[in-house]
Design a protein around this motif. Structure first.
Motif, PDB file in Angstrom:
ATOM      1  N   VAL A   1      -4.845   0.528   7.901  1.00  0.00           N
ATOM      2  CA  VAL A   1      -4.740   0.351   6.435  1.00  0.00           C
ATOM      3  C   VAL A   1      -5.841   0.784   5.807  1.00  0.00           C
ATOM      4  O   VAL A   1      -5.860   1.531   4.677  1.00  0.00           O
TER       5      VAL A   1
ATOM      6  N   LYS B   1      -4.823   3.608   3.100  1.00  0.00           N
ATOM      7  CA  LYS B   1      -4.516   3.151   1.742  1.00  0.00           C
ATOM      8  C   LYS B   1      -4.811   3.711   0.464  1.00  0.00           C
ATOM      9  O   LYS B   1      -4.107   3.604  -0.573  1.00  0.00           O
TER      10      LYS B   1
ATOM     11  N   PHE C   1       0.711  -1.131   0.033  1.00  0.00           N
ATOM     12  CA  PHE C   1      -0.050   0.023   0.115  1.00  0.00           C
ATOM     13  C   PHE C   1       0.804   1.382  -0.045  1.00  0.00           C
ATOM     14  O   PHE C   1       0.360   2.390   0.065  1.00  0.00           O
TER      15      PHE C   1
END
Length: 151
Positions: A69, A73, A46
């Motif tokens: 995340v 991301k 990512f």
């Protein structure tokens, strides 16, 4: 750990990174150091720093890592030294940069995975039970801080 156990473990790390984009490792407390938790693969998958969390329960660490995340991301920008309310449903946290050289003895899966490649880490800084952060008056918790934290 036998050579076969080592191979099986790193196969699992690879599998999780291929399937989910990252692998999460929880290291239990020992006489030498408190428990800690870290990711491997977030940087490659990512383009975000890996995440390091000292001394919190496994389930809470997973929640923070997964929310981290999800939150960043698509943005590819991670705020540092800012109070973040949305990564844990229980309390705000800060993220700080940590030089990977300070983590070599901690993040063995990442050292193995990235070999001599480049990767980054942020550390989660969380409050004590009264809501005080390090550097606040009255802070009462022994949290190891591996990077530079400023309020």
């Amino acid at each position: 750990m036998t050579e076969q156990q080592r191979k099986d473990y790193f196969d699992k790390v690879d599998k999780n990174i291929n399937e989910f984009g990252y692998h999460l490792t929880n290291v239990f407390e020992s006489k030498e150091r408190p428990s800690f938790f870290y990711s491997t693969g977030i940087y490659k998958s990512f383009n975000l720093p890996e995440i390091f969390i000292p001394s919190l329960p496994h389930g809470l660490c997973c929640e923070i890592a997964d929310n981290y995340v999800k939150a960043f991301k698509d943005k590819r920008v991670v705020p540092r030294n800012e109070k973040l309310q949305h990564l844990s449903g229980r309390f705000p946290i800060f993220l700080i940069d940590v030089p990977t050289s300070r983590l070599t003895d901690y993040v063995l899966s990442s050292v193995w995975y990235y070999k001599d490649g480049n990767y980054e880490y942020v550390q989660v800084i969380y409050p004590d039970t009264q809501g005080h952060f390090p550097n606040d008056a009255g802070y009462d918790y022994d949290q190891e801080i591996l990077g530079e934290f400023r309020l």
